[in-house]
Design a protein around this motif. Structure first.
Motif, PDB file in Angstrom:
ATOM      1  N   SER A 123       0.825  -1.720  -0.080  1.00  0.00           N
ATOM      2  CA  SER A 123       0.204  -0.082  -0.207  1.00  0.00           C
ATOM      3  C   SER A 123       0.967   1.103  -0.150  1.00  0.00           C
ATOM      4  O   SER A 123       0.374   2.499  -0.271  1.00  0.00           O
ATOM      5  CB  SER A 123      -1.014   0.218   1.612  1.00  0.00           C
ATOM      6  OG  SER A 123      -0.587  -0.154   2.010  1.00  0.00           O
ATOM      7  N   TRP A 177       4.938  11.527   5.879  1.00  0.00           N
ATOM      8  CA  TRP A 177       4.650  10.570   5.029  1.00  0.00           C
ATOM      9  C   TRP A 177       2.986  10.133   6.280  1.00  0.00           C
ATOM     10  O   TRP A 177       2.367   9.793   5.269  1.00  0.00           O
ATOM     11  CB  TRP A 177       5.196  10.861   3.810  1.00  0.00           C
ATOM     12  CG  TRP A 177       4.145  10.321   2.884  1.00  0.00           C
ATOM     13  CD1 TRP A 177       3.227  11.004   1.716  1.00  0.00           C
ATOM     14  CD2 TRP A 177       3.455   8.795   2.748  1.00  0.00           C
ATOM     15  NE1 TRP A 177       2.596  10.075   1.358  1.00  0.00           N
ATOM     16  CE2 TRP A 177       2.286   8.711   1.341  1.00  0.00           C
ATOM     17  CE3 TRP A 177       3.516   7.654   3.661  1.00  0.00           C
ATOM     18  CZ2 TRP A 177       1.720   8.160   1.164  1.00  0.00           C
ATOM     19  CZ3 TRP A 177       2.339   6.308   2.674  1.00  0.00           C
ATOM     20  CH2 TRP A 177       1.338   6.277   1.952  1.00  0.00           C
ATOM     21  N   LEU A 178       3.689   9.937   6.643  1.00  0.00           N
ATOM     22  CA  LEU A 178       2.751   8.134   7.375  1.00  0.00           C
ATOM     23  C   LEU A 178       2.314   8.955   8.282  1.00  0.00           C
ATOM     24  O   LEU A 178       1.487   8.128   8.925  1.00  0.00           O
ATOM     25  CB  LEU A 178       3.912   7.167   7.868  1.00  0.00           C
ATOM     26  CG  LEU A 178       4.741   6.763   7.397  1.00  0.00           C
ATOM     27  CD1 LEU A 178       6.063   6.051   7.825  1.00  0.00           C
ATOM     28  CD2 LEU A 178       4.021   5.325   6.152  1.00  0.00           C
ATOM     29  N   PHE A 222       0.767  11.862   7.885  1.00  0.00           N
ATOM     30  CA  PHE A 222      -0.496  11.746   7.407  1.00  0.00           C
ATOM     31  C   PHE A 222      -1.651  11.171   6.784  1.00  0.00           C
ATOM     32  O   PHE A 222      -2.742  11.458   6.906  1.00  0.00           O
ATOM     33  CB  PHE A 222      -0.173  13.184   5.861  1.00  0.00           C
ATOM     34  CG  PHE A 222       0.465  14.489   6.152  1.00  0.00           C
ATOM     35  CD1 PHE A 222      -0.674  15.001   6.509  1.00  0.00           C
ATOM     36  CD2 PHE A 222       1.502  14.611   6.285  1.00  0.00           C
ATOM     37  CE1 PHE A 222      -0.154  17.168   7.262  1.00  0.00           C
ATOM     38  CE2 PHE A 222       2.017  16.312   6.528  1.00  0.00           C
ATOM     39  CZ  PHE A 222       0.958  17.537   6.781  1.00  0.00           C
ATOM     40  N   GLU A 223      -0.932   9.800   6.662  1.00  0.00           N
ATOM     41  CA  GLU A 223      -1.798   8.799   5.823  1.00  0.00           C
ATOM     42  C   GLU A 223      -1.735   7.834   7.587  1.00  0.00           C
ATOM     43  O   GLU A 223      -2.274   6.803   6.879  1.00  0.00           O
ATOM     44  CB  GLU A 223      -0.599   7.620   5.603  1.00  0.00           C
ATOM     45  CG  GLU A 223      -0.441   8.666   3.476  1.00  0.00           C
ATOM     46  CD  GLU A 223      -2.281   9.453   2.952  1.00  0.00           C
ATOM     47  OE1 GLU A 223      -2.253   8.017   3.389  1.00  0.00           O
ATOM     48  OE2 GLU A 223      -2.078   9.988   2.975  1.00  0.00           O
ATOM     49  N   GLN A 224      -1.558   8.473   8.322  1.00  0.00           N
ATOM     50  CA  GLN A 224      -1.454   7.256   9.547  1.00  0.00           C
ATOM     51  C   GLN A 224      -3.216   6.564   9.617  1.00  0.00           C
ATOM     52  O   GLN A 224      -3.676   5.443  10.025  1.00  0.00           O
ATOM     53  CB  GLN A 224      -1.963   8.419  10.718  1.00  0.00           C
ATOM     54  CG  GLN A 224      -1.447   6.804  12.104  1.00  0.00           C
ATOM     55  CD  GLN A 224      -1.551   7.719  13.410  1.00  0.00           C
ATOM     56  OE1 GLN A 224      -1.176   9.394  13.307  1.00  0.00           O
ATOM     57  NE2 GLN A 224      -1.417   7.054  14.815  1.00  0.00           N
ATOM     58  N   SER A 225      -4.486   7.381   9.804  1.00  0.00           N
ATOM     59  CA  SER A 225      -6.082   6.630   9.602  1.00  0.00           C
ATOM     60  C   SER A 225      -5.950   5.318   8.864  1.00  0.00           C
ATOM     61  O   SER A 225      -6.624   4.661   8.364  1.00  0.00           O
ATOM     62  CB  SER A 225      -6.447   8.062   9.476  1.00  0.00           C
ATOM     63  OG  SER A 225      -6.468   8.579   8.049  1.00  0.00           O
ATOM     64  N   ARG A 226      -5.012   6.458   7.340  1.00  0.00           N
ATOM     65  CA  ARG A 226      -5.879   4.776   6.236  1.00  0.00           C
ATOM     66  C   ARG A 226      -5.259   3.914   6.637  1.00  0.00           C
ATOM     67  O   ARG A 226      -5.193   2.663   5.974  1.00  0.00           O
ATOM     68  CB  ARG A 226      -5.516   6.140   4.915  1.00  0.00           C
ATOM     69  CG  ARG A 226      -5.215   5.093   3.716  1.00  0.00           C
ATOM     70  CD  ARG A 226      -4.986   5.428   2.640  1.00  0.00           C
ATOM     71  NE  ARG A 226      -3.502   5.846   2.122  1.00  0.00           N
ATOM     72  CZ  ARG A 226      -2.832   4.504   1.710  1.00  0.00           C
ATOM     73  NH1 ARG A 226      -2.893   3.746   1.076  1.00  0.00           N
ATOM     74  NH2 ARG A 226      -1.538   5.140   1.685  1.00  0.00           N
ATOM     75  N   LEU A 227      -3.737   3.838   6.760  1.00  0.00           N
ATOM     76  CA  LEU A 227      -2.457   2.420   7.181  1.00  0.00           C
ATOM     77  C   LEU A 227      -3.812   2.310   8.235  1.00  0.00           C
ATOM     78  O   LEU A 227      -3.465   1.152   8.178  1.00  0.00           O
ATOM     79  CB  LEU A 227      -1.554   2.899   7.417  1.00  0.00           C
ATOM     80  CG  LEU A 227      -0.614   4.262   6.443  1.00  0.00           C
ATOM     81  CD1 LEU A 227       0.679   4.779   6.941  1.00  0.00           C
ATOM     82  CD2 LEU A 227      -0.003   2.979   5.380  1.00  0.00           C
TER      83      LEU A 227
END
Length: 154
Positions: A43, A74-75, A77-82
């Protein structure tokens, strides 16, 4: 010094490797971490795949390690998606959050070699001393020292 006999007996391998044994739990956790690592790699963007690693899983939080602060940002910012992606995996349904760490990878530097140079004049003087010496051990040592000057010429 005395050697004391250990009174406890070694545990059978079957007991250690069963799902409730110490190694069984460790193996289960390592499999979970490996699954999370491969699931995250699919992902992540192509340029990040080789720089983000799963570091561990404890207290419901997964630790992600990256080698640059840019990737860490970046991680975050994308924490909820991950987290949504990880909750799809069996064993990670109850994951509560992510921990982020930056561990820069520094290339291993080879230690510098200090090469001593022996001037030609010193090599010649050592050779002359070796010719005038009667002691075979000293003569051999002087010739070896003198050879360092002659090897550099070749």
């Amino acid at each position: 010094m005395s050697i004391k006999v250990k009174r406890s007996r070694a545990q059978p391998i079957g007991q250690l490797l069963n799902p409730r044994g110490e190694f069984g739990l460790l193996m289960r956790q390592s499999r979970l971490i490996e699954k999370a690592q491969s699931h995250l790699r699919t992902s992540l963007p192509d340029d990040m795949r080789d720089h983000v690693f799963v570091g561990g899983f404890s207290d419901g939080k997964l630790t992600l390690i990256c080698n640059r602060a840019v990737f860490l940002t970046w991680l975050r910012f994308e924490q909820s998606r991950l987290l949504m992606l990880l909750r799809q995996l069996p064993g990670f349904e109850g994951i509560t959050g992510l921990r982020f760490k930056v561990r820069p990878v520094r290339p291993v530097k080879a230690p510098r070699r200090y090469c001593r140079s022996l001037p030609d004049a010193a090599g010649k003087a050592l050779t002359e001393c070796a010719e005038d010496t009667d002691d075979p051990g000293l003569k051999n040592a002087l010739e070896r020292l003198a050879s360092h000057a002659t090897q550099r010429q070749n």
